[in-house]
Design an enzyme around this catalytic site. Structure first.
Site, mmCIF file in Angstrom:
data_model
loop_
_atom_site.group_PDB
_atom_site.id
_atom_site.type_symbol
_atom_site.label_atom_id
_atom_site.label_comp_id
_atom_site.label_asym_id
_atom_site.label_seq_id
_atom_site.Cartn_x
_atom_site.Cartn_y
_atom_site.Cartn_z
ATOM 1 N N ILE A 167 113.319 -21.758 -7.221
ATOM 2 C CA ILE A 167 113.865 -21.555 -8.550
ATOM 3 C C ILE A 167 113.769 -20.090 -9.007
ATOM 4 O O ILE A 167 112.991 -19.314 -8.444
ATOM 5 C CB ILE A 167 113.087 -22.438 -9.574
ATOM 6 C CG1 ILE A 167 111.598 -22.126 -9.520
ATOM 7 C CG2 ILE A 167 113.395 -23.870 -9.401
ATOM 8 C CD1 ILE A 167 110.761 -22.810 -10.602
ATOM 9 N N ASN A 168 114.564 -19.783 -10.015
ATOM 10 C CA ASN A 168 114.420 -18.506 -10.709
ATOM 11 C C ASN A 168 113.225 -18.624 -11.655
ATOM 12 O O ASN A 168 112.543 -19.657 -11.683
ATOM 13 C CB ASN A 168 115.717 -18.190 -11.475
ATOM 14 C CG ASN A 168 115.940 -16.680 -11.583
ATOM 15 O OD1 ASN A 168 115.021 -15.939 -11.934
ATOM 16 N ND2 ASN A 168 117.143 -16.236 -11.279
ATOM 17 N N THR A 189 120.034 -8.277 -7.303
ATOM 18 C CA THR A 189 121.354 -8.594 -7.857
ATOM 19 C C THR A 189 122.134 -7.355 -8.318
ATOM 20 O O THR A 189 121.618 -6.537 -9.091
ATOM 21 C CB THR A 189 121.190 -9.556 -9.049
ATOM 22 O OG1 THR A 189 120.321 -10.624 -8.649
ATOM 23 C CG2 THR A 189 122.535 -10.125 -9.467
ATOM 24 N N CYS A 233 119.934 -16.131 -14.341
ATOM 25 C CA CYS A 233 119.008 -15.116 -14.861
ATOM 26 C C CYS A 233 118.572 -15.447 -16.284
ATOM 27 O O CYS A 233 119.385 -15.430 -17.200
ATOM 28 C CB CYS A 233 119.617 -13.728 -14.838
ATOM 29 S SG CYS A 233 118.438 -12.536 -15.500
ATOM 30 N N SER A 259 111.561 -8.820 -17.383
ATOM 31 C CA SER A 259 112.808 -8.780 -18.144
ATOM 32 C C SER A 259 113.506 -7.452 -17.880
ATOM 33 O O SER A 259 113.066 -6.398 -18.358
ATOM 34 C CB SER A 259 112.480 -8.928 -19.631
ATOM 35 O OG SER A 259 113.606 -8.634 -20.403
ATOM 36 N N PHE A 260 114.560 -7.521 -17.068
ATOM 37 C CA PHE A 260 115.315 -6.315 -16.704
ATOM 38 C C PHE A 260 116.763 -6.378 -17.197
ATOM 39 O O PHE A 260 117.408 -5.355 -17.382
ATOM 40 C CB PHE A 260 115.338 -6.129 -15.178
ATOM 41 C CG PHE A 260 113.997 -5.842 -14.574
ATOM 42 C CD1 PHE A 260 113.552 -4.538 -14.429
ATOM 43 C CD2 PHE A 260 113.168 -6.875 -14.157
ATOM 44 C CE1 PHE A 260 112.305 -4.269 -13.880
ATOM 45 C CE2 PHE A 260 111.924 -6.621 -13.606
ATOM 46 C CZ PHE A 260 111.488 -5.318 -13.462
ATOM 47 N N GLY A 261 117.295 -7.619 -17.354
ATOM 48 C CA GLY A 261 118.693 -7.768 -17.778
ATOM 49 C C GLY A 261 119.700 -7.489 -16.673
ATOM 50 O O GLY A 261 120.855 -7.157 -16.948
ATOM 51 N N LYS A 313 121.814 -19.282 -6.442
ATOM 52 C CA LYS A 313 120.445 -19.167 -6.971
ATOM 53 C C LYS A 313 120.376 -19.950 -8.281
ATOM 54 O O LYS A 313 121.124 -19.667 -9.213
ATOM 55 C CB LYS A 313 120.129 -17.689 -7.217
ATOM 56 C CG LYS A 313 118.772 -17.414 -7.874
ATOM 57 C CD LYS A 313 117.645 -17.558 -6.886
ATOM 58 C CE LYS A 313 116.298 -17.163 -7.457
ATOM 59 N NZ LYS A 313 116.135 -15.727 -7.598
ATOM 60 N N GLY A 339 106.385 -19.203 -7.016
ATOM 61 C CA GLY A 339 104.930 -19.324 -6.975
ATOM 62 C C GLY A 339 104.310 -19.388 -5.601
ATOM 63 O O GLY A 339 103.136 -19.761 -5.480
HETATM 64 C C1 LIG Z 1 110.444 -8.171 -10.877
HETATM 65 C C2 LIG Z 1 111.397 -9.318 -10.685
HETATM 66 C C3 LIG Z 1 112.770 -9.102 -10.685
HETATM 67 C C4 LIG Z 1 113.659 -10.171 -10.477
HETATM 68 N N1 LIG Z 1 115.007 -9.931 -10.429
HETATM 69 C C5 LIG Z 1 115.860 -10.932 -10.059
HETATM 70 C C6 LIG Z 1 117.232 -10.670 -9.839
HETATM 71 O O1 LIG Z 1 117.720 -9.536 -9.965
HETATM 72 N N2 LIG Z 1 118.032 -11.718 -9.459
HETATM 73 C C7 LIG Z 1 117.546 -12.989 -9.271
HETATM 74 O O2 LIG Z 1 118.305 -13.899 -8.894
HETATM 75 N N3 LIG Z 1 116.229 -13.248 -9.474
HETATM 76 C C8 LIG Z 1 115.389 -12.267 -9.846
HETATM 77 N N4 LIG Z 1 114.049 -12.528 -10.006
HETATM 78 C C9 LIG Z 1 113.548 -13.919 -9.815
HETATM 79 C C10 LIG Z 1 112.990 -14.127 -8.408
HETATM 80 O O3 LIG Z 1 113.985 -14.018 -7.411
HETATM 81 C C11 LIG Z 1 112.329 -15.514 -8.263
HETATM 82 O O4 LIG Z 1 113.311 -16.508 -8.412
HETATM 83 C C12 LIG Z 1 111.224 -15.787 -9.273
HETATM 84 O O5 LIG Z 1 110.480 -14.609 -9.510
HETATM 85 C C13 LIG Z 1 110.285 -16.895 -8.806
HETATM 86 O O6 LIG Z 1 109.660 -16.538 -7.587
HETATM 87 P P1 LIG Z 1 108.152 -15.937 -7.524
HETATM 88 O O7 LIG Z 1 107.287 -16.886 -8.281
HETATM 89 O O8 LIG Z 1 107.866 -15.849 -6.070
HETATM 90 O O9 LIG Z 1 108.209 -14.581 -8.178
HETATM 91 C C14 LIG Z 1 113.150 -11.473 -10.259
HETATM 92 C C15 LIG Z 1 111.760 -11.683 -10.284
HETATM 93 C C16 LIG Z 1 110.884 -10.625 -10.493
HETATM 94 C C17 LIG Z 1 109.403 -10.875 -10.485
#
Ligand SMILES: Cc1cc2nc3c(=O)[nH]c(=O)nc-3n(C[C@H](O)[C@H](O)[C@H](O)COP(=O)(O)O)c2cc1C
Length: 377
Positions: free
Chosen positions: A264-265, A81, A201, A131-133, A237, A324
């Protein structure tokens, strides 16, 4: 960093800052495994893909990261993002592991236990919090870099750019909407195949981070962006919505303007160290997003609800299942539900060979199909 015992080979160093990973990552020193090229054709909207699997927003920090994962056979690549303004990341640490015994239960406020140790569980049990913000470089930088990222893609791959609006004043909705528009257009001009609006987010203030629970405002933004980017497909998203009526209202309001829903996020939870201190120190970070194995059931639930709505109400947007998916089996479970494609972040962060493994399974199942056909002849 290779922990081959557990098949874990992190490309992102969670022991270092976001800036360090941006500058020096990704960390990968192996030859690229050569993924199987399927004879089947996979389509997402009008894009022909080598496979229906890729990396969701978050891991691909810049074009170097896009290049690595494109080479590793991930076919739907989302550029992390970006904003229309420069924003620094929340300070280090940004990610910690979640203890094996912690459970993500939406009806239970018990904090989860965050651990810094590197004795990873196996990949199918791995969860972290992040947590990046939503940090961002200036558009002058990321537009050139998105162009570079696009040139790294191979035939059968697609580049999504995730964007979010920025506002200094949460009451100034007009400038918030305008900023979403501006950022989306910048991403389109840089070469994005698809624009994804980050409406979810969990590490951002509510106005920005919970748009997926606000049918009216979210649809004003979707419409404004679609009017601006026109023929470029638009994805949203979303986070987990624990209420079918609210999901229904959100989708109904947004459906006329969108081409896909990604979700999902991460799921927001309070994370503490084993001795009771916040796992991620700093104001506003008592809660942070949990991702990986522990949210898979919510990812499945969300995908099922979206597919039911699409079927019942005759919508035609694509559904991209996220949350997941840690192994080829999980990717197949999402596909069996009927989603158009699957993406992940936590799994490819720790297992960069996941796309290769998924394609190996695809190869085996195509071989089985061929031999069955040969027997029937
Ligand atoms: C390190 C990290 C950074 C992420 N940064 C963003 C982001 O910038 N924008 C966003 O829409 N989701 C972000 N996410 C969320 C992921 O896109 C995803 O929705 C979430 O991690 C669930 O998927 P997963 O279980 O495969 O990790 C981030 C996730 C992780 C682990």
């Amino acid at each position: 960093m290779d922990d081959s015992k557990n098949n874990i080979m992190p490309t992102y160093d969670i022991g270092k800052s976001y800036e360090y990973n941006f500058e020096y990552g990704p960390f990968y020193n192996e030859p690229y495994p050569q993924p199987f090229i399927s004879t089947r054709s996979f389509k997402l909207l009008d894009f022909h893909l080598n496979s229906p699997f890729g990396v969701a927003a978050g891991l691909l920090l810049n074009s170097k990261w896009v290049n690595l994962y494109a080479n590793l056979g991930f076919d739907i690549l989302t550029y992390k993002t970006v904003r229309s303004v420069k924003q620094t990341s929340h300070p280090y640490p940004n990610c910690v592991h979640i203890s094996k015994n912690s459970i993500v239960d939406l009806d239970d406020d018990t904090p989860l236990i965050g651990l810094n140790d590197s004795s990873h569980p196996s990949i199918d049990e791995l969860s972290i919090t992040n947590s990046f913000g939503v940090p961002s470089a200036l558009p002058e930088y990321w537009q050139t870099d998105v162009e570079k990222a696009k040139s790294c893609l191979k035939k059968g791959q697609v580049l999504i750019v995730s964007v979010v609006g920025t506002t200094e004043d949460n009451n100034d909705l007009i400038s918030f909407v305008n900023d979403f528009k501006k950022c989306s257009l910048l991403a389109k001009e840089a070469g994005a195949d698809i624009i994804e609006l980050d409406f979810s987010c969990p590490n951002s203030p509510a106005a920005e981070g919970e748009l997926f629970k606000n049918p009216k405002l979210s649809s004003i933004i979707s419409k404004a962006v679609k009017d601006e980017i026109r023929s470029t497909p638009l994805f949203l998203k979303i986070g987990f919505i624990n209420n079918y009526e609210l999901l229904d209202a959100f989708i109904k309001a947004n459906a006329p303007f969108i081409d896909g829903v990604v979700g999902i996020n991460t799921i927001k939870k309070r994370i503490i160290t084993p001795d009771g201190n916040p796992a991620l120190p700093g104001k506003g970070r008592e809660e942070s997003g949990v991702c990986g194995a522990k949210i898979r059931q919510y990812g499945f639930e969300s995908a099922k609800s979206l597919l039911k709505l699409r079927r019942d109400k005759n919508y035609d947007f694509a559904v991209i299942g996220v949350g997941g998916a840690m192994t080829p089996e999980h990717i197949n479970q999402y596909l069996d539900l009927g989603v158009d494609a699957v993406q992940a972040v936590t799994a490819p962060m720790f297992d960069p060979h996941l796309a290769f493994k998924f394609k190996q399974q695809l190869e085996n199942s195509e071989r089985d199909d061929d031999s069955r056909k040969a027997v029937l002849k």
